[in-house]
Design a protein around this motif. Structure first.
Motif, PDB file in Angstrom:
ATOM      1  N   SER A 173       2.439   4.184   5.541  1.00  0.00           N
ATOM      2  CA  SER A 173       3.412   3.141   5.599  1.00  0.00           C
ATOM      3  C   SER A 173       3.252   2.128   4.508  1.00  0.00           C
ATOM      4  CB  SER A 173       3.506   2.574   6.895  1.00  0.00           C
ATOM      5  OG  SER A 173       4.010   3.458   7.863  1.00  0.00           O
ATOM      6  N   GLN A 174       2.101   1.689   4.285  1.00  0.00           N
ATOM      7  CA  GLN A 174       1.875   0.562   3.077  1.00  0.00           C
ATOM      8  C   GLN A 174       1.978   1.534   1.874  1.00  0.00           C
ATOM      9  OE1 GLN A 174      -2.046   0.099   4.500  1.00  0.00           O
ATOM     10  NE2 GLN A 174      -1.474  -2.049   4.944  1.00  0.00           N
ATOM     11  N   LEU A 175       1.806   2.515   1.458  1.00  0.00           N
ATOM     12  CA  LEU A 175       2.235   3.215   0.180  1.00  0.00           C
ATOM     13  C   LEU A 175       3.558   3.333  -0.001  1.00  0.00           C
ATOM     14  CD1 LEU A 175       1.161   4.612  -2.186  1.00  0.00           C
ATOM     15  CD2 LEU A 175       0.796   6.961  -0.818  1.00  0.00           C
ATOM     16  N   LYS A 176       4.353   3.528   0.992  1.00  0.00           N
ATOM     17  CA  LYS A 176       5.942   3.568   0.720  1.00  0.00           C
ATOM     18  C   LYS A 176       6.256   2.351   0.367  1.00  0.00           C
ATOM     19  CE  LYS A 176       7.872   5.773   4.222  1.00  0.00           C
ATOM     20  NZ  LYS A 176       8.150   6.380   5.832  1.00  0.00           N
ATOM     21  N   VAL A 177       5.679   1.406   0.983  1.00  0.00           N
ATOM     22  CA  VAL A 177       6.300   0.004   0.460  1.00  0.00           C
ATOM     23  C   VAL A 177       5.876  -0.274  -0.788  1.00  0.00           C
ATOM     24  CG1 VAL A 177       5.678  -2.805   0.638  1.00  0.00           C
ATOM     25  CG2 VAL A 177       5.677  -1.163   2.855  1.00  0.00           C
TER      26      VAL A 177
END
Length: 249
Positions: free
Chosen positions: A218-222
């Motif tokens: 999820s953080q990488l997608k941000v």
């Protein structure tokens, strides 16, 4: 700022948020197709080449719609790659090879061929056939992936097509390109595949991602959302695919 610093900045200074990065491949394509089809004059005769389940017939109510497909794909025949759960061609008007459609020369005012070229052994032959059956000044609408995973096996022969394929082969076969635009960009494509990662991990590595790993995704997608929002021209390296509008000379 190096890549590690960029990652740390977005991982630790940004809250995890809902993103759309990597999810708009199909919807962007459908919106573009609807816009292009609406521009075709009322009553024009259009061929949906490789129509499949005829999902874009709904955008052709103002047109004389004709569907064509080879009608041989059955998802239950081969358990390989990405397959549809079920598939229904419905009532096709023409069942034939896309490179040998049994109609007279200059039979159509428009042709659309969406996400089909990667499933044809020789897509250049399809372009030649489109040139034969399309009237002068007729519209040709094409979409195909720039890069794709194995799908619709065993009828998947190419991973995708660059813009230079269209610029070369359409010109060679009597078409003027009016518009050729990328769908997505490098960061969007990476995000699309990262979105698949939990399922791919389970299916191909027999590993179910834990909460921490899912949180990291999820953080990488941000990060990818922010990079995509600031993108300048990364589609020249990689994108979902190209949307092409051409006219017969």
């Amino acid at each position: 700022m190096n890549l590690k610093q960029i990652i740390r900045k977005y991982f630790f200074k940004n809250k995890i948020q809902t993103t759309t990065v990597g999810t708009l491949n199909e919807s962007s394509r459908v919106n573009w197709l609807e816009e292009m089809l609406n521009k075709i004059p009322f009553g024009s005769k259009i061929l949906d080449a490789g129509a499949g389940e005829q999902q874009f017939k709904k955008f052709c109510n103002h047109l004389d719609y004709v569907s064509q497909d080879f009608a041989q794909y059955k998802p239950e025949d081969l358990n390989s790659g990405l397959q549809m759960v079920k598939w229904d061609y419905g009532k096709l008007d023409i069942i034939s090879d896309i490179a040998s459609i049994p109609v007279e020369n200059e039979s159509f005012d428009a042709i659309m061929c969406t996400e089909v070229f990667e499933h044809i052994i020789n897509p250049i032959e399809a372009i030649q056939e489109f040139s034969r059956i399309l009237k002068k000044d007729g519209f040709l609408i094409i979409t195909a992936p720039f890069c794709s995973l194995t799908h619709f096996a065993p009828y998947h022969f190419y991973s995708g097509f660059n813009r230079f394929f269209y610029e070369t082969e359409l010109e060679k076969n009597g078409f003027n390109i009016i518009e050729i635009i990328p769908n997505g960009n490098y960061f969007e494509y990476l995000a699309q595949e990262i979105n698949r990662l939990p399922n791919m991990a389970t299916q191909y590595s027999n590993i179910e991602l834990n909460k921490t790993e899912a949180n990291n995704i999820s953080q990488l997608k941000v990060l990818l959302q922010n990079l995509s929002d600031s993108d300048t021209n990364s589609s020249e390296l990689l994108c979902f695919g190209y949307h092409v509008l051409a006219r017969k000379k």
